[in-house]
Design an enzyme around this catalytic site. Structure first.
Site: not given
Lengths: 251, 192
Positions: A11, A130
Site C-alpha cells: 500500500d 471486493d
C-alpha cells in the site's frame, strides 16, 4: 508446469509504503522501491502496488514512483488505486507498469474494462472485486469495501471476463484482516466459473492457508500484505513449504 | 548499441530497463538506419497482432526487420510476428519461422499467465539455464513447434517457448520480466 504465484501487495501513501514493516536489513522500509527489491530477492512472483490516497496530485507522483520501480524490478508488477480513465492507464503503462487494477470505477462504468483491454490488451487489466457474504449471498462492494452494490459476485466476475479482463483479484471482505485463512468457497466458485486466472486475497495468516487456497480453489495466485510486511512469513520459507506440500511453485 | 524497435506495443520501457541493468546502452527507434547500424536489435511486443502488423507495414518496418543481418531478438508478440501466420485477427506475419500461431484451446485458463519452465533447449541463448528454471509468460496464442524451435514449454499443449533461424532469435516468454533467469537469457543474447 505453470506455477502458482505468490504476490505481496504494497500500500502506497504519498509515495511511501504504509503499514509497519520490520525488515531489519532494509535501511528505509517505507521506500517502496527498497521493499519491492527485498520481495524480489525473497522470490515473490509478482508485486501489486496500491495507491491508497489516489488524488490527482498524487497520481502524477505515482507515475514517477512507477518509473523508479520499473527501472529496478525484474518481475511483473501491477499498479492500482484511483484509476478512472484509459488516460490514467496510459500514464502508468508508459511509466513501466505491466498491469493495472481497477475496482470501483469499473463497477460504475464497466466499459472502462473493455476500453483498457482494447488499447493495451487484456493481459494488463486486472479487475479487483471486493466481496462480502451477507444474507442474500456474496455481493460486490466498492470504495474500499465500504459501499455495498446490488451486484452478485459471480455475475460480476462473469461480466468482467466478457468485457476483456485478463485476471480477477478477488478479495473477501469477510476474511480480510482476520488472518484466519482465505474464503475458500467464493474463491472456488469464481475460479471454477471463469476462464481467466483468479488471484485469491484476504485472510492469509499462515503457510497452511496458502496451501489450502491452492489445493482447494483452483486459483492461480494468492496475494497478501501484512504477513509479508511484518516478516511473519518469509516468501522463501513459504514456497519451500508449498513445494513440500506438492504445490507447484517457482523456487 | 542495442536498438529496440519502437512500435505500438505496450511496455517497451521494461525491455530497455532490463538492457540498461545489464550495462548495455540502448535506443528505442523505428528509424531504418539506426536499426541497421545497431549491434543487436530487440523486437518486443505486448498487444494485438493485427494492429501491430498494420503499424509495421505502414512504416515499412516489416521490410526493415526481415532484412536485418545482426542478431535480433523477438519477445512475446515479437516471436509471433516473426512466424508465418497468426490466428489473431487472421494476420499474415513476417514469415521468418515456418510456424503458425494459434489460440490455445479453451480447456484451461487463458491467457497462459505466470511462471513456467521449458525443455529441449538448444543453443547459446540457454547457456547456463537449467530444466528447473522458470520464466514469465503471458499469452493467449502460441507458436506451433517447428524446425526452428529451440525450446519447448507446455501449457494445455506443448508449444514453442523459443525459436531461432539464422540471426533471428525469439522467446515467447518475457526475459525482461523473468528475474535472474531472464537476465541470464537476455545477457546470453546480448553477448552473442
Amino acid at each position: 508446469m505453470l506455477k502458482k504465484r505468490i504476490i505481496p501487495c504494497l500500500d502506497i501513501k504519498d509515495g511511501r509504503t504504509v503499514k509497519g514493516v520490520n525488515f531489519l536489513n532494509l535501511i528505509d522500509a517505507g521506500n517502496p522501491v527498497e521493499l519491492a527489491k527485498e520481495y524480489v530477492k525473497q522470490g515473490a512472483d509478482e508485486l501489486v502496488f496500491l495507491d491508497i490516497t489516489a488524488t490527482i496530485e498524487n497520481r502524477k507522483a505515482l507515475a514517477g514512483l512507477v518509473e523508479r520501480i520499473a527501472a529496478e524490478i525484474n518481475i511483473p508488477f501491477t499498479v492500482g488505486g484511483g484509476i478512472d480513465t484509459v488516460e490514467d492507464v496510459a500514464v502508468l503503462i508508459k511509466a513501466g507498469a505491466d498491469k493495472v487494477t481497477v475496482n470501483s470505477s469499473a463497477v460504475k462504468r464497466p466499459e472502462l474494462i473493455s476500453d483498457i483491454a482494447a488499447q493495451f490488451g487484456s493481459q494488463c487489466v486486472v479487475v479487483a472485486i471486493d466481496t462480502k457474504l451477507n444474507d442474500d449471498g456474496w455481493k460486490v462492494f466498492v470504495n474500499g469495501g465500504r459501499v455495498p452494490t446490488p451486484l452478485k459476485t459471480m455475475q460480476w466476475a462473469k461480466k468482467v471476463e466478457e468485457l476483456g479482463a485478463g485476471e480477477i483479484l478477488l478479495t473477501s471482505m469477510n476474511s480480510d484482516g482476520t488472518k484466519e485463512g482465505f474464503s475458500l468457497d467464493i474463491t472456488t466458485e469464481v475460479s471454477r466459473n471463469v476462464n481467466i486466472p483468479v488471484i485469491a486475497s484476504g485472510g492469509a495468516g499462515s503457510m497452511e492457508h496458502f496451501r489450502d487456497v491452492f489445493f482447494h480453489t483452483g486459483c492461480s495466485a494468492a496475494l497478501a500484505a501484512s504477513i509479508f510486511h511484518f516478516g511473519e512469513i518469509d516468501i522463501r520459507d513459504l514456497k519451500k513449504y508449498l513445494k513440500n506440500e506438492n504445490i507447484a511453485v517457482r523456487l | 548499441m542495442i536498438a529496440i524497435v519502437r512500435y505500438n506495443a505496450g511496455n517497451i520501457m521494461s525491455v530497455r530497463n532490463a538492457v540498461t541493468r545489464l550495462g548495455y546502452e540502448s535506443i528505442i527507434t523505428d528509424d531504418q538506419n539506426e536499426l541497421e547500424r545497431a549491434d543487436k536489435v530487440i523486437f518486443p511486443g505486448v498487444g494485438e497482432a493485427g494492429s501491430a502488423m498494420a503499424y509495421l507495414k505502414e512504416r515499412k518496418l516489416d521490410q526493415t526487420i526481415i532484412s536485418l543481418r545482426q542478431p535480433i531478438l523477438g519477445i512475446c508478440l515479437g516471436l509471433q510476428l516473426l512466424c508465418r501466420f497468426t490466428e489473431e485477427a487472421e494476420t499474415k506475419c513476417l514469415g521468418i519461422f515456418p510456424a503458425s500461431v494459434k489460440l490455445f484451446p479453451p480447456v484451461d485458463k487463458i491467457p497462459h499467465m505466470g511462471w513456467n519452465n521449458f525443455i529441449n533447449m538448444k543453443g547459446d541463448l540457454f547457456k547456463d539455464i537449467s530444466l528447473n528454471d522458470d520464466v514469465y509468460f503471458v499469452h493467449s496464442f502460441y507458436a506451433e513447434i517447428s524446425s526452428c524451435t529451440i525450446a519447448t514449454s507446455e501449457y494445455i499443449l506443448p508449444f514453442s517457448a523459443a525459436m531461432q533461424r539464422d540471426n533471428f532469435y525469439a522467446t515467447q516468454f518475457h526475459p525482461e520480466k523473468s528475474a535472474g533467469v531472464g537476465e541470464k537469457i537476455l545477457k546470453n543474447f546480448l553477448d552473442l
